[in-house]
Design a protein around this motif. Structure first.
Motif, PDB file in Angstrom:
ATOM      1  N   ILE A  68      91.266 -29.369  21.304  1.00 32.70           N
ATOM      2  CA  ILE A  68      91.841 -29.106  22.971  1.00 32.70           C
ATOM      3  C   ILE A  68      91.587 -27.192  22.473  1.00 32.70           C
ATOM      4  O   ILE A  68      90.672 -26.754  23.961  1.00 32.70           O
ATOM      5  N   ALA A  69      92.409 -26.695  22.193  1.00 35.54           N
ATOM      6  CA  ALA A  69      92.240 -24.988  22.137  1.00 35.54           C
ATOM      7  C   ALA A  69      90.810 -24.950  22.572  1.00 35.54           C
ATOM      8  O   ALA A  69      90.869 -23.434  23.124  1.00 35.54           O
ATOM      9  N   VAL A  70      90.468 -25.099  21.128  1.00 33.11           N
ATOM     10  CA  VAL A  70      89.090 -24.003  20.239  1.00 33.11           C
ATOM     11  C   VAL A  70      87.805 -25.146  22.529  1.00 33.11           C
ATOM     12  O   VAL A  70      86.945 -23.838  21.911  1.00 33.11           O
ATOM     13  N   GLY A  71      87.929 -26.257  22.356  1.00 30.46           N
ATOM     14  CA  GLY A  71      86.857 -26.517  23.632  1.00 30.46           C
ATOM     15  C   GLY A  71      87.250 -25.557  24.407  1.00 30.46           C
ATOM     16  O   GLY A  71      86.553 -25.388  25.443  1.00 30.46           O
ATOM     17  N   LEU A  72      88.664 -25.287  24.888  1.00 29.83           N
ATOM     18  CA  LEU A  72      88.895 -24.392  26.061  1.00 29.83           C
ATOM     19  C   LEU A  72      88.099 -22.948  26.248  1.00 29.83           C
ATOM     20  O   LEU A  72      87.879 -23.066  26.634  1.00 29.83           O
ATOM     21  N   VAL A  73      88.079 -22.629  24.974  1.00 23.87           N
ATOM     22  CA  VAL A  73      87.909 -21.526  24.589  1.00 23.87           C
ATOM     23  C   VAL A  73      86.362 -21.295  25.189  1.00 23.87           C
ATOM     24  O   VAL A  73      86.333 -20.336  25.387  1.00 23.87           O
ATOM     25  N   VAL A  74      86.002 -22.190  23.935  1.00 22.78           N
ATOM     26  CA  VAL A  74      83.987 -22.191  24.266  1.00 22.78           C
ATOM     27  C   VAL A  74      83.438 -22.494  25.724  1.00 22.78           C
ATOM     28  O   VAL A  74      82.813 -21.894  26.172  1.00 22.78           O
ATOM     29  N   LEU A  75      85.009 -23.184  26.175  1.00 26.33           N
ATOM     30  CA  LEU A  75      83.998 -23.447  27.585  1.00 26.33           C
ATOM     31  C   LEU A  75      84.566 -22.461  28.521  1.00 26.33           C
ATOM     32  O   LEU A  75      83.559 -22.265  29.266  1.00 26.33           O
TER      33      LEU A  75
END
Length: 117
Positions: A68-75
């Motif tokens: 989730i953290a990686v997804g939020l960073v990419v977003l």
């Protein structure tokens, strides 16, 4: 001249071995054809890819927080990049060129002749 029974049996065995060898060579030729080799590679890659995806999915299910953290960073990077481009294009379109920037500068020509030493 008549053959002995052991010679006839040996000929029969040799013929059977030749037929088996021909069949084996036919199978080997088919398997070594470029199209067959390509199909084997594709099938192998599909199998490995499916296994990798399953393993990744299991890992993601176990460790959701880093995912989730990686997804939020990419977003955030995507959205931030779009906002940056919008803001930059808005400020550039509002600016008017200064008189100094519109003046033409003389072209720069390299020195002619050998350098003075």
């Amino acid at each position: 001249m008549t053959e002995r029974p052991d010679t006839a049996a040996a000929r029969t065995e040799a013929n059977a071995a030749r037929q088996q060898l021909r069949a084996t060579l036919t199978v080997v030729r088919r398997r070594l054809a470029p199209q067959a080799l390509a199909q084997d590679v594709v099938a192998e890659l599909r199998g490995r890819t499916a296994a990798l995806l399953q393993s990744t999915a299991k890992t993601a299910r176990r460790n959701r927080h880093p995912l989730i953290a990686v997804g939020l960073v990419v977003l955030g990077m995507i959205v931030g990049g779009h906002l940056f481009v919008r803001a930059r294009s808005a400020t550039h379109s509002k600016r008017r060129p200064s008189p100094e920037s519109t003046q033409r500068h003389p072209p720069h020509y390299p020195m002619e002749g050998p350098p003075n030493d």
